[in-house]
Motif scaffolding. Structure first.
Motif, PDB file in Angstrom:
ATOM      1  N   SER A 188      19.247 -17.193  28.927  1.00  0.00           N
ATOM      2  CA  SER A 188      18.339 -16.178  29.445  1.00  0.00           C
ATOM      3  C   SER A 188      16.998 -16.803  29.809  1.00  0.00           C
ATOM      4  CB  SER A 188      18.135 -15.081  28.395  1.00  0.00           C
ATOM      5  OG  SER A 188      17.204 -14.129  28.833  1.00  0.00           O
ATOM      6  N   ARG A 207      16.477  -6.065  14.190  1.00  0.00           N
ATOM      7  CA  ARG A 207      15.529  -7.075  14.648  1.00  0.00           C
ATOM      8  C   ARG A 207      15.257  -8.039  13.499  1.00  0.00           C
ATOM      9  NH1 ARG A 207      10.042  -3.393  15.465  1.00  0.00           N
ATOM     10  NH2 ARG A 207       9.886  -2.578  13.336  1.00  0.00           N
ATOM     11  N   SER A 221      14.768 -11.232  27.876  1.00  0.00           N
ATOM     12  CA  SER A 221      15.615 -10.048  27.731  1.00  0.00           C
ATOM     13  C   SER A 221      16.868 -10.228  28.574  1.00  0.00           C
ATOM     14  CB  SER A 221      14.873  -8.773  28.157  1.00  0.00           C
ATOM     15  OG  SER A 221      14.548  -8.820  29.528  1.00  0.00           O
ATOM     16  N   LYS A 222      17.962  -9.659  28.082  1.00  0.00           N
ATOM     17  CA  LYS A 222      19.248  -9.766  28.776  1.00  0.00           C
ATOM     18  C   LYS A 222      20.036  -8.493  28.528  1.00  0.00           C
ATOM     19  CE  LYS A 222      22.298 -12.366  31.045  1.00  0.00           C
ATOM     20  NZ  LYS A 222      22.031 -12.995  32.356  1.00  0.00           N
ATOM     21  N   GLU A 223      20.448  -7.823  29.613  1.00  0.00           N
ATOM     22  CA  GLU A 223      21.224  -6.597  29.452  1.00  0.00           C
ATOM     23  C   GLU A 223      22.607  -6.924  28.913  1.00  0.00           C
ATOM     24  OE1 GLU A 223      22.575  -2.587  31.933  1.00  0.00           O
ATOM     25  OE2 GLU A 223      21.452  -4.189  32.926  1.00  0.00           O
ATOM     26  N   TRP A 283      13.124   1.881  25.175  1.00  0.00           N
ATOM     27  CA  TRP A 283      12.637   0.525  24.922  1.00  0.00           C
ATOM     28  C   TRP A 283      12.168   0.355  23.480  1.00  0.00           C
ATOM     29  CZ3 TRP A 283      14.319  -3.011  27.950  1.00  0.00           C
ATOM     30  CH2 TRP A 283      14.597  -2.701  29.283  1.00  0.00           C
ATOM     31  N   ARG A 306      12.049 -13.140  21.558  1.00  0.00           N
ATOM     32  CA  ARG A 306      10.632 -13.483  21.711  1.00  0.00           C
ATOM     33  C   ARG A 306      10.315 -14.758  20.935  1.00  0.00           C
ATOM     34  NH1 ARG A 306       7.783  -8.679  23.416  1.00  0.00           N
ATOM     35  NH2 ARG A 306       9.211  -6.908  23.463  1.00  0.00           N
ATOM     36  N   VAL A 347      19.830  -3.847  25.484  1.00  0.00           N
ATOM     37  CA  VAL A 347      19.245  -5.092  25.973  1.00  0.00           C
ATOM     38  C   VAL A 347      18.998  -6.014  24.786  1.00  0.00           C
ATOM     39  CG1 VAL A 347      17.197  -6.132  27.016  1.00  0.00           C
ATOM     40  CG2 VAL A 347      18.180  -4.074  28.014  1.00  0.00           C
ATOM     41  N   HIS A 352      13.812  -0.660  19.439  1.00  0.00           N
ATOM     42  CA  HIS A 352      14.947  -1.296  18.779  1.00  0.00           C
ATOM     43  C   HIS A 352      15.891  -0.231  18.213  1.00  0.00           C
ATOM     44  CE1 HIS A 352      12.169  -4.769  18.837  1.00  0.00           C
ATOM     45  NE2 HIS A 352      13.280  -5.472  18.882  1.00  0.00           N
ATOM     46  N   ASP A 357      16.843  -8.584  23.061  1.00  0.00           N
ATOM     47  CA  ASP A 357      15.405  -8.859  23.106  1.00  0.00           C
ATOM     48  C   ASP A 357      15.114 -10.125  22.304  1.00  0.00           C
ATOM     49  OD1 ASP A 357      12.531  -8.195  23.480  1.00  0.00           O
ATOM     50  OD2 ASP A 357      12.604  -7.893  21.314  1.00  0.00           O
TER      51      ASP A 357
END
Length: 263
Positions: free
Chosen positions: A176, A136, A189-191, A245, A211, A207, A247, A209
């Motif tokens: 997305s 992340r 979010s995108k799988e 859910w 933000r 996924v 990271h 992630d």
């Protein structure tokens, strides 16, 4: 009695008596016993006997000997020992490091807005790493563009990972569409696709992630009129597991990216 040369050859080539093999076998370690079974059929029969391997299985792999010993009673004990030995070696095996290096990657992030796009290109080597080794990162947005809540609600994000010198690229998230509410930062979010030949039918369990870190406008006239204006101060990106859910680690994502960047 005179023994000629032919008799000497016969004595040297003949196997020791069965009783001697049986007596010697009790002093051999498992590795030597396994090698001895490859000498001849007679030696194989003698040194693979269950009465030799059963105490070795019980002493070295007691749980395996108890479980499989009762379920698969017909399984030879030397084979049972081999299964336990292989399993023990697998537990000691150290996984390899990813061939892909984080320092050789760069992120290309495009925030598509009604009034135009915000584009950011950031080498991973220049980004601050997570202290816990998680995948992340925060990418600062240099352009100070004030946006209304309605404009932010229409935002779409594309996140691309590129290898150094643009040798290969992989799109983690393409246009997305996120969720945005008043007083809440943007969330996208995108799988991610599954690597390999079954990417269309199987889930990767990962996924992307994304933000937004929003900052309210400093323009007092805007605030007094009741129109909330904000600017995107940073874009936080990462990869999460759908199981908990949270990271995932940098190494796990690098292994995943290897399938698409063809390292």
């Amino acid at each position: 009695m005179q023994i000629n040369d032919d008799d000497d050859k016969v004595m040297l080539l003949s196997s020791p008596p069965w009783e001697i093999l049986n007596l010697v076998s009790h002093y051999l370690d498992p590795n030597t016993l396994a090698i001895a079974t490859c000498v001849s059929k007679t030696w194989s029969t003698c040194f693979s006997s269950d009465h030799l391997w059963d105490p070795l299985c019980t002493a070295t792999f007691p749980t395996l000997a108890t479980t499989l010993g009762s379920v698969a009673a017909s399984l030879p004990r030397h084979r049972l020992y081999a299964l336990g030995h292989t399993a023990a070696l697998c537990r000691q095996w150290k996984p390899r490091k990813p061939r892909l290096s984080l320092d050789h990657l760069l992120f290309v992030i495009a925030v598509h807005l009604p009034g135009g796009s915000l584009n950011m290109i950031k080498p991973c080597i220049d980004m601050r790493r997570d202290p816990h080794g998680l995948f992340r990162f925060d990418v600062e947005v240099v352009e100070e563009r004030e946006l209304s809540l309605e404009e932010l609600k229409e935002a779409k994000v594309t996140w691309t990972v590129a290898e150094k010198e643009w040798k290969a690229v992989f799109v983690l998230a393409e246009e997305s569409v996120g969720k945005l509410a008043s007083g809440v930062d943007g969330f996208f979010s995108k799988e991610l696709p599954s690597p390999g030949c079954c990417s269309n039918t199987m889930s990767s369990g990962l996924v992307a992630d994304i933000r937004f870190g929003l900052k309210d406008s400093q323009d007092s006239s805007r605030r007094s009129s009741g129109d909330r204006m904000s600017r995107i101060e940073k874009v936080s990106v990462g990869v999460m597991s759908v199981l908990n859910w949270r990271h995932v680690s940098v190494e796990d994502v690098l292994f995943y990216l290897e399938h698409f960047l063809q390292v």
